[in-house]
Scaffold this active site. Sequence first.
Site, PDB file in Angstrom:
ATOM      1  N   GLY A 212       0.232  -5.918   1.783  1.00 15.30           N
ATOM      2  CA  GLY A 212       0.444  -4.686   1.326  1.00 15.30           C
ATOM      3  C   GLY A 212      -0.178  -4.396  -0.140  1.00 15.30           C
ATOM      4  N   ASN A 213       0.537  -3.325  -0.778  1.00 14.91           N
ATOM      5  CA  ASN A 213      -0.153  -2.920  -2.091  1.00 14.91           C
ATOM      6  C   ASN A 213       1.094  -2.587  -2.908  1.00 14.91           C
ATOM      7  OD1 ASN A 213       0.343   0.118  -1.594  1.00 14.91           O
ATOM      8  ND2 ASN A 213      -1.038  -0.164   0.148  1.00 14.91           N
ATOM      9  N   ARG A 214       0.530  -1.997  -4.253  1.00 18.54           N
ATOM     10  CA  ARG A 214       1.625  -1.850  -5.198  1.00 18.54           C
ATOM     11  C   ARG A 214       2.348  -0.419  -5.316  1.00 18.54           C
ATOM     12  NH1 ARG A 214      -1.169  -2.981 -10.331  1.00 18.54           N
ATOM     13  NH2 ARG A 214       0.854  -2.383 -11.425  1.00 18.54           N
ATOM     14  N   ALA A 279      -0.458   5.170  -0.110  1.00 19.79           N
ATOM     15  CA  ALA A 279      -1.449   4.174   0.101  1.00 19.79           C
ATOM     16  C   ALA A 279      -1.477   3.349   1.279  1.00 19.79           C
ATOM     17  CB  ALA A 279      -1.269   3.043  -1.021  1.00 19.79           C
TER      18      ALA A 279
END
Length: 407
Positions: A212-214, A279
């Site tokens: 995943g990402n932030r 994102a």
Amino acid sequence: MSDLRGARILLGVSGGIAAYKAALLARLLVGAGATVDPVLTRGARHFVGAATFEGITGRHVRDEVWQDIPDETHVALGRAADVAVVYPATANVLAKLAGGHADDLLTTTLLAATCPLVVAPAMHTEMWEHAATRRNAAVLRERGVDVLGPAVGPLMGGDAGAGRLVEPDEAYARIVAHLQATRSRRDDLAGRRVLVTAGGTREPIDPVRFLGNRSSGKMGFAVAAAAAARGAKVDLVAAPSSLATPPGVERHDVTTALEMRDAVLARVDAVDVVVKAAAVADFRPAQAAASKLKKAAGAPRLELVPNPDILAELGARKAGGGLRALLVGFAAETDDVEAYGRDKLARKNADLLVVNDVGAADAGFGVDTNRVVILGRDGSRVEVALAAKTMVADRILDEVAARLRQG
């Protein structure tokens, strides 16, 4: 001097040595033609008398909930305002506004107000830098309140630092900006359908782990909320997020990039605008394990495969005449931000590209503020200084609405 005839400003004044500057702000507003309703806290009256504001504004000064009820209640005052400003705003007022307290006329009135709210903090540096005060300011920004300042400079007692009230002309300019924006934005997206994607997708490794990402989704959710407030019918395709669904928005929850693609393509032909704020993970594991991977088995070897580039796919359809919607992309960068943004704008065939530096501590992922540059395929460039994401969302939609009007 702007023409503010017909505008009604709620001027809240709280107790602090800088309260005298509120009289100067009131004079600027009245001089431009605005109707100014002063509301003073009990503390404010220790510094500036009611007669000063009544003389400048020609309006009766109120400071108690039970005062002059037959004439105008706190609810009516709040509803009537086009912009509300608290100038100066003490640490105590910030805390009460953040907590939703309503224990005096000012906080009660502001709780009933639905107009843009500007607060201009003024206090000693130590008070401003206290964790509680900073958190209260962050909470207010998250709700869309415009926290103006504080400035850095001389303070009461001979010291200097952050906590100085911004000057009246700066507060005046911000109020004017809100009035102009509110007037131009009212229902400017009425009858339009807007599709927004938000948040960071998650690509499963096994039943408990993912790539995943932030991204928190705050920017995309802010765009969805702002579009709905401006009259649009909004579909929000949201990756996993704990954020509440904005009023008037239809939410569609997804997890992976493939699910987001399916949700977007299922709706894109019926919309006028697509805002790709999510994102989306560039890669996913070729195969997710059916059961939890055990540490004892050693580090897993992950084979990654590319995810579909949803923005590029929509851009290609647009180039071929298969997409009528205005296409807005986002570029989260950390180096050569604008150069990469211009390149992405061209490659993805977007109409607008919103570029932001996610490496900055006060902008990008997980925070309530952002600073962006909005690049247009027509060569336009709009720089949006650090502001609450709610305000940034409206500036993005200003560019969208302008292009829709052009056809």
